[in-house]
Write a protein that holds these residues in place. Sequence first.
Motif, PDB file in Angstrom:
ATOM      1  N   GLY A 138       9.214   5.513  -6.673  1.00  0.00           N
ATOM      2  CA  GLY A 138       8.813   4.438  -5.775  1.00  0.00           C
ATOM      3  C   GLY A 138       8.262   4.967  -4.467  1.00  0.00           C
ATOM      4  N   GLY A 139       8.844   6.059  -3.973  1.00  0.00           N
ATOM      5  CA  GLY A 139       8.374   6.667  -2.740  1.00  0.00           C
ATOM      6  C   GLY A 139       7.015   7.324  -2.882  1.00  0.00           C
ATOM      7  N   LEU A 140       6.666   7.740  -4.097  1.00  0.00           N
ATOM      8  CA  LEU A 140       5.310   8.236  -4.354  1.00  0.00           C
ATOM      9  C   LEU A 140       4.353   7.073  -4.538  1.00  0.00           C
ATOM     10  CD1 LEU A 140       5.880  11.192  -6.858  1.00  0.00           C
ATOM     11  CD2 LEU A 140       5.062  11.343  -4.505  1.00  0.00           C
ATOM     12  N   ASN A 141       4.849   6.045  -5.194  1.00  0.00           N
ATOM     13  CA  ASN A 141       4.038   4.867  -5.472  1.00  0.00           C
ATOM     14  C   ASN A 141       3.646   4.140  -4.193  1.00  0.00           C
ATOM     15  OD1 ASN A 141       2.907   3.529  -7.699  1.00  0.00           O
ATOM     16  ND2 ASN A 141       4.384   1.885  -7.544  1.00  0.00           N
ATOM     17  N   GLU A 142       4.542   4.142  -3.229  1.00  0.00           N
ATOM     18  CA  GLU A 142       4.291   3.533  -1.925  1.00  0.00           C
ATOM     19  C   GLU A 142       4.601   4.571  -0.844  1.00  0.00           C
ATOM     20  OE1 GLU A 142       5.465  -0.754  -1.488  1.00  0.00           O
ATOM     21  OE2 GLU A 142       6.764  -0.231  -3.166  1.00  0.00           O
ATOM     22  N   PRO A 143       3.689   5.476  -0.589  1.00  0.00           N
ATOM     23  CA  PRO A 143       3.969   6.588   0.337  1.00  0.00           C
ATOM     24  C   PRO A 143       4.298   6.100   1.745  1.00  0.00           C
ATOM     25  CG  PRO A 143       1.957   6.982  -0.916  1.00  0.00           C
ATOM     26  CD  PRO A 143       2.334   5.560  -1.147  1.00  0.00           C
ATOM     27  N   THR A 144       5.244   6.782   2.363  1.00  0.00           N
ATOM     28  CA  THR A 144       5.657   6.437   3.721  1.00  0.00           C
ATOM     29  C   THR A 144       5.886   7.715   4.523  1.00  0.00           C
ATOM     30  OG1 THR A 144       8.080   6.498   3.507  1.00  0.00           O
ATOM     31  CG2 THR A 144       6.957   4.523   2.666  1.00  0.00           C
TER      32      THR A 144
ATOM     33  N   LYS B 217      -5.767  -3.543   0.610  1.00  0.00           N
ATOM     34  CA  LYS B 217      -5.472  -2.803  -0.606  1.00  0.00           C
ATOM     35  C   LYS B 217      -4.065  -3.161  -1.090  1.00  0.00           C
ATOM     36  CE  LYS B 217      -8.325   1.128   0.800  1.00  0.00           C
ATOM     37  NZ  LYS B 217      -8.348   2.595   1.086  1.00  0.00           N
ATOM     38  N   GLN B 218      -3.831  -2.923  -2.397  1.00  0.00           N
ATOM     39  CA  GLN B 218      -2.508  -3.203  -2.929  1.00  0.00           C
ATOM     40  C   GLN B 218      -1.454  -2.354  -2.226  1.00  0.00           C
ATOM     41  OE1 GLN B 218      -1.486  -2.016  -7.011  1.00  0.00           O
ATOM     42  NE2 GLN B 218      -0.639  -4.054  -7.337  1.00  0.00           N
ATOM     43  N   ILE B 219      -1.787  -1.089  -1.997  1.00  0.00           N
ATOM     44  CA  ILE B 219      -0.895  -0.187  -1.272  1.00  0.00           C
ATOM     45  C   ILE B 219      -1.616   0.284  -0.020  1.00  0.00           C
ATOM     46  CG2 ILE B 219       0.416   1.960  -1.335  1.00  0.00           C
ATOM     47  CD1 ILE B 219       1.468  -0.144  -3.243  1.00  0.00           C
ATOM     48  N   ASP B 220      -1.087  -0.061   1.146  1.00  0.00           N
ATOM     49  CA  ASP B 220      -1.708   0.354   2.395  1.00  0.00           C
ATOM     50  C   ASP B 220      -1.491   1.850   2.637  1.00  0.00           C
ATOM     51  OD1 ASP B 220      -2.843  -2.017   3.419  1.00  0.00           O
ATOM     52  OD2 ASP B 220      -0.851  -2.722   4.040  1.00  0.00           O
ATOM     53  N   PRO B 221      -2.488   2.541   3.193  1.00  0.00           N
ATOM     54  CA  PRO B 221      -2.265   3.933   3.615  1.00  0.00           C
ATOM     55  C   PRO B 221      -1.178   3.979   4.686  1.00  0.00           C
ATOM     56  CG  PRO B 221      -4.616   3.429   3.534  1.00  0.00           C
ATOM     57  CD  PRO B 221      -3.889   2.124   3.379  1.00  0.00           C
ATOM     58  N   TRP B 222      -0.246   4.886   4.517  1.00  0.00           N
ATOM     59  CA  TRP B 222       0.876   4.952   5.447  1.00  0.00           C
ATOM     60  C   TRP B 222       0.399   5.248   6.870  1.00  0.00           C
ATOM     61  CZ3 TRP B 222       1.750   9.397   8.196  1.00  0.00           C
ATOM     62  CH2 TRP B 222       1.165  10.559   7.720  1.00  0.00           C
TER      63      TRP B 222
ATOM     64  N   VAL C  41      11.725  -8.271  10.884  1.00  0.00           N
ATOM     65  CA  VAL C  41      12.123  -8.348   9.481  1.00  0.00           C
ATOM     66  C   VAL C  41      11.042  -7.640   8.660  1.00  0.00           C
ATOM     67  CG1 VAL C  41      12.406  -9.871   7.481  1.00  0.00           C
ATOM     68  CG2 VAL C  41      13.490 -10.451   9.653  1.00  0.00           C
ATOM     69  N   THR C  42      11.453  -6.702   7.820  1.00  0.00           N
ATOM     70  CA  THR C  42      10.507  -5.933   7.006  1.00  0.00           C
ATOM     71  C   THR C  42      10.666  -6.318   5.540  1.00  0.00           C
ATOM     72  OG1 THR C  42      12.117  -4.123   6.939  1.00  0.00           O
ATOM     73  CG2 THR C  42      10.365  -3.969   8.569  1.00  0.00           C
ATOM     74  N   LEU C  43       9.551  -6.648   4.911  1.00  0.00           N
ATOM     75  CA  LEU C  43       9.535  -7.034   3.505  1.00  0.00           C
ATOM     76  C   LEU C  43       8.757  -5.981   2.731  1.00  0.00           C
ATOM     77  CD1 LEU C  43       8.731 -10.843   3.981  1.00  0.00           C
ATOM     78  CD2 LEU C  43      10.975  -9.734   3.849  1.00  0.00           C
ATOM     79  N   GLY C  44       9.468  -5.107   2.046  1.00  0.00           N
ATOM     80  CA  GLY C  44       8.839  -4.020   1.314  1.00  0.00           C
ATOM     81  C   GLY C  44       9.228  -2.665   1.869  1.00  0.00           C
ATOM     82  N   ALA C  45       9.349  -1.699   0.976  1.00  0.00           N
ATOM     83  CA  ALA C  45       9.853  -0.370   1.337  1.00  0.00           C
ATOM     84  C   ALA C  45       8.973   0.335   2.362  1.00  0.00           C
ATOM     85  CB  ALA C  45       9.989   0.490   0.078  1.00  0.00           C
ATOM     86  N   GLN C  46       7.663   0.137   2.289  1.00  0.00           N
ATOM     87  CA  GLN C  46       6.796   0.845   3.234  1.00  0.00           C
ATOM     88  C   GLN C  46       7.077   0.442   4.674  1.00  0.00           C
ATOM     89  OE1 GLN C  46       2.809   0.220   1.259  1.00  0.00           O
ATOM     90  NE2 GLN C  46       2.578   2.365   1.788  1.00  0.00           N
ATOM     91  N   TRP C  47       7.152  -0.860   4.944  1.00  0.00           N
ATOM     92  CA  TRP C  47       7.399  -1.294   6.319  1.00  0.00           C
ATOM     93  C   TRP C  47       8.794  -0.897   6.793  1.00  0.00           C
ATOM     94  CZ3 TRP C  47       3.795  -1.673   9.461  1.00  0.00           C
ATOM     95  CH2 TRP C  47       2.606  -2.359   9.225  1.00  0.00           C
ATOM     96  N   ILE C  48       9.744  -0.883   5.875  1.00  0.00           N
ATOM     97  CA  ILE C  48      11.091  -0.428   6.237  1.00  0.00           C
ATOM     98  C   ILE C  48      11.013   0.989   6.789  1.00  0.00           C
ATOM     99  CG2 ILE C  48      13.368   0.214   5.342  1.00  0.00           C
ATOM    100  CD1 ILE C  48      12.986  -2.020   3.231  1.00  0.00           C
ATOM    101  N   ASP C  49      10.357   1.874   6.034  1.00  0.00           N
ATOM    102  CA  ASP C  49      10.289   3.279   6.431  1.00  0.00           C
ATOM    103  C   ASP C  49       9.468   3.483   7.692  1.00  0.00           C
ATOM    104  OD1 ASP C  49      11.787   3.775   4.210  1.00  0.00           O
ATOM    105  OD2 ASP C  49      10.286   4.977   3.160  1.00  0.00           O
ATOM    106  N   VAL C  50       8.383   2.739   7.832  1.00  0.00           N
ATOM    107  CA  VAL C  50       7.565   2.869   9.039  1.00  0.00           C
ATOM    108  C   VAL C  50       8.378   2.470  10.264  1.00  0.00           C
ATOM    109  CG1 VAL C  50       5.559   1.951  10.268  1.00  0.00           C
ATOM    110  CG2 VAL C  50       5.351   2.615   7.867  1.00  0.00           C
ATOM    111  N   SER C  51       9.117   1.369  10.156  1.00  0.00           N
ATOM    112  CA  SER C  51       9.963   0.944  11.280  1.00  0.00           C
ATOM    113  C   SER C  51      11.004   2.001  11.618  1.00  0.00           C
ATOM    114  CB  SER C  51      10.649  -0.385  10.947  1.00  0.00           C
ATOM    115  OG  SER C  51       9.716  -1.429  10.786  1.00  0.00           O
ATOM    116  N   LEU C  52      11.664   2.510  10.582  1.00  0.00           N
ATOM    117  CA  LEU C  52      12.699   3.520  10.806  1.00  0.00           C
ATOM    118  C   LEU C  52      12.126   4.793  11.409  1.00  0.00           C
ATOM    119  CD1 LEU C  52      14.783   3.094   7.512  1.00  0.00           C
ATOM    120  CD2 LEU C  52      15.404   2.307   9.808  1.00  0.00           C
TER     121      LEU C  52
END
Length: 325
Positions: free
Chosen positions: A299-305, A149-154, A57-68
Amino acid sequence: MARRYRGLGMLVAVLALSIGVVTGCSSPDESTDGGAPIQVNTPKGAVTINGVPKRIVTLGAQWIDVSLAFGVTPVAYLDNIQVLTGSPAPWSRDKLKGSTALSTDDIVSQIAKAKPDLILATGYMAEGQQAMYDSVSKLAPTIPGITGKQIDPWQDMVTFMGTVLRQPDKAKEITDGVNAKIDATKTELPGLDGKTYTMAYMYSGDQIQVLADPEDGANSLFTSLGMSIAPDLVNQFRANHQPRFPVSTENVPLLNSDLLVITANTDQLMSTLQKLPGYQALRSVKSGAVSRMSVAEIGGLNEPTPLSIPYLLDKMHPALQKAAA
């Protein structure tokens, strides 16, 4: 559970789960099989992942994209971009078929129904509710942001996922592929090196939210291109210590830079911005180096993936060309 936030900040703070910060990760010993436990140390205590997770289960756009990016479709996901816009980001929506979109109502029971063996959350969710974290973490091993960090490095997220899935070679392939895209842009547009940019979000008729902290995760792509945030905004950040803050419409000249990446909630607001005193005099506007983004794209810039970066480099390419000239 959903909160209402303004401007760029709302893109990283729509949801709240009080989840600790990962401080260390122990990879399986090479002498063990691929399903050896992995221990992740967090301020909430050690979290152990037994075997290769199958139901994530992924909570947040970054983990969604990393999984995909690994070809792993989460069994369920909570997407802050989808909460804001009504649909997943354009670079991921076609890959989420068969996955259950979670709402922010009674999320614990929804996650429980997904029967996860791993729950992945982003670091900014650590600022939420202790009771929520306690409930979620009882369902399955729960991993918060991995750097504090608030936003993890992808890149760090990809490496972590490669460790969890026992696919380090795949992690390297993903990272190398994205970096190759960035490097190709740098090679094509060497004039970007040393140039400045502004990322702004006009969310009301009298307020424009801006990014100002050079250490913010949203700055990573531009830093990779050799660019930096507009100096006037950085100076404001040094004075007010606010990584993202509103600029009143009479202070439009603060947005002056070589590249403007802009989002507005509506076409009407965008039109209002373009008519504000000082807007047409901005260096980026005069050169045509303006890239208008949708809320999902910013959002994709704000949370890079690893999925958003290639997509958005293509989106910004015409404006980047102008800025590099």
